[in-house]
Motif scaffolding. Structure first.
Motif, short mmCIF file in Angstrom:
data_model
loop_
_atom_site.label_atom_id
_atom_site.label_comp_id
_atom_site.label_asym_id
_atom_site.label_seq_id
_atom_site.Cartn_x
_atom_site.Cartn_y
_atom_site.Cartn_z
N TYR A 68 0.77 -1.41 -0.08
CA TYR A 68 0.07 -0.44 -0.36
C TYR A 68 0.92 1.17 0.19
N LYS A 69 1.91 1.20 0.20
CA LYS A 69 2.98 2.51 0.59
C LYS A 69 4.40 2.49 -0.69
N THR A 70 4.76 1.33 -1.20
CA THR A 70 5.63 1.09 -2.05
C THR A 70 5.05 0.45 -3.34
N MET A 71 6.05 1.24 -4.51
CA MET A 71 5.92 0.35 -5.58
C MET A 71 7.42 0.81 -6.03
N GLU A 72 6.98 -0.45 -7.11
CA GLU A 72 9.09 -0.91 -7.29
C GLU A 72 8.53 -0.35 -9.07
N ILE A 73 10.18 -0.79 -9.32
CA ILE A 73 10.32 0.33 -10.60
C ILE A 73 10.94 -0.65 -11.43
N LYS A 74 10.25 -0.90 -12.41
CA LYS A 74 10.39 -2.04 -13.33
C LYS A 74 11.19 -1.80 -14.87
N ARG A 75 11.61 -2.49 -15.74
CA ARG A 75 11.66 -2.12 -16.83
C ARG A 75 12.35 -0.79 -17.75
#
Length: 149
Positions: A68-75
């Protein structure tokens, strides 16, 4: 002229950039490529950002929610002919802004230790090394970074 486009995983320009990214990673990762490839699918990605230079897609990045508080950066990827123009920083900032707009407080990401330019980029943009998170725990070639937004 640089233009950013917020889009989704079905965008053909994104798919084409990911093909180039995967080909480059296959060379960089060597024997480890099959292991990493299982975590680099696009189906779980929630948001995609593409940078266009003169209407040509030249860089991309994507987001997926980890909690709910963390986004993961991908690609994260910049086409070789467009490197050195600051596109990776523009994509990274765009993804951070999008994450904040969605109410997230942090971004995390994983990259390979052999990807020295990527590591330097993340450090220069305020990311700090964090303990490797799942599924990269105890993976010798992985290094994880995080940043409070």
């Amino acid at each position: 002229m640089i233009r950013l486009k917020r889009t989704h995983i079905d965008d053909q320009d994104f798919k084409d950039l990911v093909v180039s990214l995967n080909a480059e990673l296959k060379t960089l990762d060597g024997e480890d490529h099959a292991f990493y490839q299982q975590f680099n699918g696009t189906k779980s990605l929630d948001h995609v950002l593409i940078a266009y230079v003169n209407d040509d897609p030249m860089a991309c990045g994507a987001l997926r929610s980890r909690n709910y508080k963390t986004m993961e950066i991908k690609r994260m990827f910049t086409a070789s002919e467009a490197r050195g123009q600051g596109l990776a920083s523009i994509i990274l900032h765009g993804l951070e802004l999008w994450s904040k707009e969605l109410g997230y407080l942090n971004c995390v990401l994983e990259t390979g230790k052999r990807q020295k330019p990527a590591i330097e980029l993340y450090k220069s943009q305020g990311y700090h090394q964090i303990p490797n998170y799942a599924p990269y725990i105890d993976v010798a070639n992985s290094v994880c970074f995080g940043k409070e937004l």
